[in-house]
Design a protein around this motif. Structure first.
Motif, PDB file in Angstrom:
ATOM      1  N   VAL B  22       0.837  -1.200   0.000  1.00  0.00           N
ATOM      2  CA  VAL B  22       0.000   0.000   0.000  1.00  0.00           C
ATOM      3  C   VAL B  22       0.873   1.252   0.000  1.00  0.00           C
ATOM      4  N   PHE B  23       1.911   1.240   0.828  1.00  0.00           N
ATOM      5  CA  PHE B  23       2.779   2.420   0.888  1.00  0.00           C
ATOM      6  C   PHE B  23       3.495   2.661  -0.448  1.00  0.00           C
ATOM      7  N   VAL B  24       3.994   1.574  -1.031  1.00  0.00           N
ATOM      8  CA  VAL B  24       4.689   1.722  -2.313  1.00  0.00           C
ATOM      9  C   VAL B  24       3.740   2.290  -3.361  1.00  0.00           C
ATOM     10  N   LEU B  25       2.514   1.751  -3.397  1.00  0.00           N
ATOM     11  CA  LEU B  25       1.534   2.232  -4.373  1.00  0.00           C
ATOM     12  C   LEU B  25       1.212   3.707  -4.147  1.00  0.00           C
ATOM     13  N   LEU B  26       1.062   4.074  -2.860  1.00  0.00           N
ATOM     14  CA  LEU B  26       0.740   5.469  -2.556  1.00  0.00           C
ATOM     15  C   LEU B  26       1.860   6.399  -3.014  1.00  0.00           C
ATOM     16  N   ILE B  27       3.096   5.994  -2.736  1.00  0.00           N
ATOM     17  CA  ILE B  27       4.230   6.839  -3.116  1.00  0.00           C
ATOM     18  C   ILE B  27       4.318   6.951  -4.641  1.00  0.00           C
ATOM     19  N   LEU B  28       4.073   5.817  -5.287  1.00  0.00           N
ATOM     20  CA  LEU B  28       4.079   5.806  -6.752  1.00  0.00           C
ATOM     21  C   LEU B  28       3.005   6.749  -7.294  1.00  0.00           C
ATOM     22  N   ALA B  29       1.793   6.621  -6.733  1.00  0.00           N
ATOM     23  CA  ALA B  29       0.687   7.480  -7.165  1.00  0.00           C
ATOM     24  C   ALA B  29       1.044   8.938  -6.924  1.00  0.00           C
ATOM     25  N   PHE B  30       1.685   9.192  -5.786  1.00  0.00           N
ATOM     26  CA  PHE B  30       2.076  10.551  -5.437  1.00  0.00           C
ATOM     27  C   PHE B  30       2.993  11.127  -6.516  1.00  0.00           C
ATOM     28  N   CYS B  31       4.000  10.345  -6.904  1.00  0.00           N
ATOM     29  CA  CYS B  31       4.954  10.818  -7.903  1.00  0.00           C
ATOM     30  C   CYS B  31       4.263  11.048  -9.241  1.00  0.00           C
ATOM     31  N   VAL B  32       3.454  10.059  -9.665  1.00  0.00           N
ATOM     32  CA  VAL B  32       2.801  10.165 -10.966  1.00  0.00           C
ATOM     33  C   VAL B  32       1.904  11.397 -11.006  1.00  0.00           C
ATOM     34  N   ILE B  33       1.118  11.595  -9.959  1.00  0.00           N
ATOM     35  CA  ILE B  33       0.182  12.722  -9.965  1.00  0.00           C
ATOM     36  C   ILE B  33       0.925  14.054  -9.890  1.00  0.00           C
ATOM     37  N   THR B  34       2.033  14.060  -9.156  1.00  0.00           N
ATOM     38  CA  THR B  34       2.835  15.291  -9.112  1.00  0.00           C
ATOM     39  C   THR B  34       3.289  15.662 -10.527  1.00  0.00           C
ATOM     40  N   VAL B  35       3.825  14.678 -11.238  1.00  0.00           N
ATOM     41  CA  VAL B  35       4.313  14.939 -12.587  1.00  0.00           C
ATOM     42  C   VAL B  35       3.154  15.367 -13.491  1.00  0.00           C
ATOM     43  N   LEU B  36       2.043  14.632 -13.408  1.00  0.00           N
ATOM     44  CA  LEU B  36       0.873  14.963 -14.221  1.00  0.00           C
ATOM     45  C   LEU B  36       0.416  16.390 -13.954  1.00  0.00           C
ATOM     46  N   ASN B  37       0.404  16.724 -12.661  1.00  0.00           N
ATOM     47  CA  ASN B  37      -0.073  18.040 -12.260  1.00  0.00           C
ATOM     48  C   ASN B  37       0.782  19.161 -12.840  1.00  0.00           C
ATOM     49  N   ILE B  38       2.080  18.909 -12.923  1.00  0.00           N
ATOM     50  CA  ILE B  38       2.938  19.941 -13.499  1.00  0.00           C
ATOM     51  C   ILE B  38       2.806  19.919 -15.014  1.00  0.00           C
ATOM     52  N   ASN B  39       2.626  18.710 -15.518  1.00  0.00           N
ATOM     53  CA  ASN B  39       2.614  18.485 -16.950  1.00  0.00           C
ATOM     54  C   ASN B  39       1.381  19.068 -17.648  1.00  0.00           C
ATOM     55  N   ILE B  40       0.212  18.827 -17.020  1.00  0.00           N
ATOM     56  CA  ILE B  40      -1.040  19.193 -17.688  1.00  0.00           C
ATOM     57  C   ILE B  40      -1.442  20.617 -17.311  1.00  0.00           C
ATOM     58  N   GLY B  41      -2.001  21.320 -18.280  1.00  0.00           N
ATOM     59  CA  GLY B  41      -2.480  22.674 -18.020  1.00  0.00           C
ATOM     60  C   GLY B  41      -2.605  23.419 -19.321  1.00  0.00           C
ATOM     61  N   SER B  42      -2.939  24.704 -19.214  1.00  0.00           N
ATOM     62  CA  SER B  42      -3.118  25.488 -20.445  1.00  0.00           C
ATOM     63  C   SER B  42      -1.823  25.518 -21.250  1.00  0.00           C
ATOM     64  N   VAL B  43      -0.696  25.489 -20.531  1.00  0.00           N
ATOM     65  CA  VAL B  43       0.588  25.350 -21.224  1.00  0.00           C
ATOM     66  C   VAL B  43       1.161  23.991 -20.853  1.00  0.00           C
ATOM     67  N   PRO B  44       1.060  22.991 -21.731  1.00  0.00           N
ATOM     68  CA  PRO B  44       1.612  21.684 -21.377  1.00  0.00           C
ATOM     69  C   PRO B  44       3.144  21.736 -21.327  1.00  0.00           C
ATOM     70  N   ILE B  45       3.694  21.074 -20.330  1.00  0.00           N
ATOM     71  CA  ILE B  45       5.145  21.035 -20.192  1.00  0.00           C
ATOM     72  C   ILE B  45       5.568  19.579 -20.168  1.00  0.00           C
ATOM     73  N   SER B  46       6.527  19.228 -21.002  1.00  0.00           N
ATOM     74  CA  SER B  46       6.906  17.824 -21.104  1.00  0.00           C
ATOM     75  C   SER B  46       7.660  17.369 -19.854  1.00  0.00           C
TER      76      SER B  46
END
Lengths: 374, 349
Positions: B22-46
């Motif tokens: 559970v902890f590993v999955l949570l940390i993984l989800a945390f990282c993925v969502i962090t990246v997605l959050n920076i990535n997605i938006g009106s100005v997409p950033i790779s």
């Protein structure tokens, strides 16, 4: 006899500063079981709550291992005293082992992590009350009997010198009651633990306890060994029993006897009359029993149920007087039930009585119940 | 001692493995969502750009600005406040021994909302400026007032559903007063207030992020160190007392800590619903234990992931217009709560 491990002196308990019971004095040694009995609402729980520091003591002192309970810190007390309470807990997602392991609380560090030694004690506590096979089960998914044993294991896991149990048998069926109490009996001796508990079942209290306290209203009605406390009158008064009797010898309770002049005479001995007595009592038919030696088991039961008993002294021939009285009953009763009479040298007169009943056409034989296995 | 019957075996390893997963999955989800959050938006950033901007602090100036000034503070806010909110819910559930307790349903968030709104309106009209510290303080006072009221009610009503109804009523009363104040406030004073009172993680300055991190961080560590008495308290107040827990102090600590957490969240992001109930429940179910020592960190992490995810949805689902964060948390959180209640009812039968 050892020193009293836990004792009270002039203890007054009650709720919200209002005294309920005054001048409570009792004591228990290690390895002993002290039981509180008394009717519902008599204050058993109030006493138990007060001596476990859940309720404020209104007056008097409680001593645990010579120390005043007031001066013992909660943490120190937790190492000496553990409890099994009546309240039904509903912990979320806790296995039975988790529940038992909480008993290590006073011994673990700041984060409550269990050492290997702690784990071993948890294991051993569960083994000693035979719940090891339940350790992975959810606590909410086990039966009441199992639950009480798990809670007892939890109490043991705290490695106490005294365990206090509030009505531990309340929700249990007879088998689990016996199981729990015999476990408790065994563990108190083995581990030299003092036990104070309250029980509803006076018959079991008499058999399991070393000391008994009768709690009723204002004061402690009686305190002593079971032999001292379990007197017919004491129990009748304690519980205010009007429609029934209590037999201190067997610790059994009988419903009240049917009132009126005897309509039926039961002839029996050696236990053969007991089922007949019970039937007649349930029908509410007043009956007489004859001729019973005062050490006959029929006599012990008839005493509580029959309107009249004709007796004989143990191992002595039946007297003239008893014979006359029985003959009179044979004539006055509508029916004479022959429940099976063993006739020997001292009760030859029974032959005459049976013959008279036969002659009057009143003799009714009933199939002999097997009271005792032959 | 004795025989090691495999059926009798204590599945410690199985349980440990489950927690670790559970902890590993949570940390993984945390990282993925962090990246997605920076990535997605009106100005997409790779992703490559993100790594360069974050770790090397170099790259396109606009993108640097977007990441460092807008997206990153927002992500951290969502993570920290989400974690705090979820912990606050866990504490209240422990306190009331009720899985449906949470800062929002008990009206604690609404109390904080009321005092924050009043502070915003009056402090702005007097001083023209409100410090974030003052807002947190106001929110704390508000949540303590609501909590105090709830405690008063709970001492009279032993019934848990009645307590929840009382909490919901407090929530309505506070919202009504807030609306009243907003209606009669100067238009210029309430521009921020409108946005804030609907709930959002946006527009956080780095200073505010720092304050939020410090308060939530310290409080969460304190909560973690309460895991031992919390574990005892899960058996009920009287058992806990018999094990040596100082109940009065413990209960006070629970209330203070949960109020600080929900007050901080409300002060910075407005009232956010359902996180406090849904996340602890999901975490406990997936860990299959309620042991505080694992549940507390997992709750924090779970709350962070949940709020970051909801914020992502709020930001992107109907871009360029943004949803309120509470709208999204309700959509995902409420079904969890309903499912939980149905399951509990079934278990009772």
């Amino acid at each position: 006899m050892g020193e009293l491990y836990f004792k009270t002196k002039g203890l007054t308990v009650g709720y919200n500063g209002k005294p309920l019971i005054r001048d409570i004095e009792f004591g228990v040694e290690r390895g002993e079981i002290l039981t509180l009995i008394g009717p519902n609402g008599s204050g058993k729980s109030t006493i138990l709550k007060s001596i476990t520091k859940q309720l404020k003591i209104l007056a008097g002192t409680v001593y645990i291992a010579e120390d005043d309970l007031k001066t013992v810190s909660a943490k120190e007390l937790a190492k000496k005293m553990s409890v099994v309470l009546t309240e039904r807990m509903k912990p979320e997602l806790m296995s039975c082992r988790d529940i038992v392991a909480t008993g290590r609380y006073p011994y673990t560090g700041n984060l409550g992590l269990l050492s290997e030694e702690d784990e071993a004690i948890v294991q051993q506590s569960m083994e000693s009350v035979h719940v090891l096979d339940l350790q992975n089960r959810d606590f909410n998914a086990i039966s009441d009997g199992q639950r009480q044993r798990v809670l007892l294991a939890r109490a043991l896991c705290q490695q106490p010198e005294i365990i206090i149990l509030d009505e531990p048998t309340s929700f249990l069926d007879i088998r689990h009651k016996l199981e729990l109490l015999s476990l408790l009996r065994k563990l108190t001796k083995e581990r030299d633990i003092a036990v104070i508990m309250s029980l509803h079942e006076i018959d079991l209290a008499q058999k399991v306890s070393d000391k008994v306290i009768c709690v009723k209203g204002e004061i402690i009605a009686r305190y002593g060994t079971p032999a001292e406390v379990f007197q017919e009158e004491t129990i009748r008064e304690l519980y205010g029993i009007e429609n029934g009797t209590y037999d201190p010898l067997f610790g059994s309770i009988e419903l009240g006897r049917p009132q009126g002049t005897p309509e039926i005479l039961v002839l029996s001995n050696g236990g053969s009359g007991i089922p007949v007595y019970r039937d007649l009592q349930k029908q509410g038919t007043p009956f007489a029993a004859a001729i019973l030696s005062t050490n006959d088991m029929d006599y012990a039961v008839a005493r509580h149920m029959a309107t009249e008993i004709v007796t004989a002294a143990p191992f002595q021939p039946i007297t003239e007087e008893a014979l006359d009285r029985t003959m009179a009953l044979v004539r006055s009763c509508k029916e004479v039930i022959d429940a099976g009479v063993t006739i020997g040298q001292t009760n030859q007169a029974m032959e005459e009585i049976l013959a008279e009943a036969e002659r009057l056409g009143k003799r009714k034989k009933v199939k002999q119940h097997d009271v005792l296995p032959v | 001692m004795g025989k090691s019957n495999p059926e009798n075996g204590y599945d410690l390893l199985k349980r440990r493995l489950r927690c670790e997963t559970v902890f590993v999955l949570l940390i993984l989800a945390f990282c993925v969502i962090t990246v997605l959050n920076i990535n997605i938006g009106s100005v997409p950033i790779s992703v490559k750009e993100i790594a360069r901007i974050l770790f090397l602090q170099e790259g396109d100036a606009t993108q640097m600005n977007i990441v460092w000034r807008i997206r990153l503070p927002r992500i951290i806010t969502a993570a920290v406040l989400g974690g705090g909110l979820s912990l606050s819910g866990f504490l209240l559930q422990t306190f009331f021994s009720n899985p449906i307790a949470g800062p929002f349903v008990l009206g604690i968030s609404s109390g904080a909302k009321l005092t924050v709104a009043l502070t915003m309106i009056y402090a702005l009209s007097w001083a023209g400026h409100v410090s974030s510290f003052l807002l947190v303080l106001a929110a704390f006072v508000g949540s303590m007032l609501s909590t105090g009221f709830i405690l008063l009610v709970s001492s009279k009503l032993k019934n848990m559903s009645a307590l929840l109804v009382a909490g919901i009523m407090i929530g309505y009363i506070c919202s009504a007063i807030t609306d009243f104040a907003v209606t009669f406030a100067e238009e210029s004073d309430i521009i921020n207030l409108r946005n804030w009172s609907l709930g959002s993680f946006s527009g956080m300055s780095w200073d505010n992020v720092k304050i939020a991190c410090i308060i939530v961080g310290i409080t969460s560590v304190c909560v973690f160190f309460l895991s031992k008495p919390i574990n005892a308290y899960q058996l009920g107040e009287n058992y806990a007392r018999s094990m040596g827990v100082n109940i009065k102090m413990f209960r006070t600590a629970l209330i203070l800590l949960s109020s600080v957490l929900s007050a901080t969240v409300t002060a910075f992001a407005g009232p956010i619903s359902f996180v406090g109930i849904a996340v602890p429940h999901l975490i406990k179910r997936s860990l299959n234990t309620s042991k505080p020592i694992v549940v507390i960190p997992a709750c924090f992490l779970g709350g962070a992931v949940f709020c970051m995810f909801c914020d992502l949805v709020a930001r992107t689902a109907f871009a360029p217009s943004e949803l309120n964060i509470s709208t999204v948390t309700s959509i995902f959180g409420a079904p969890v709560v309903i499912a939980m209640m149905i399951k509990r009812q079934k278990e009772k039968q």
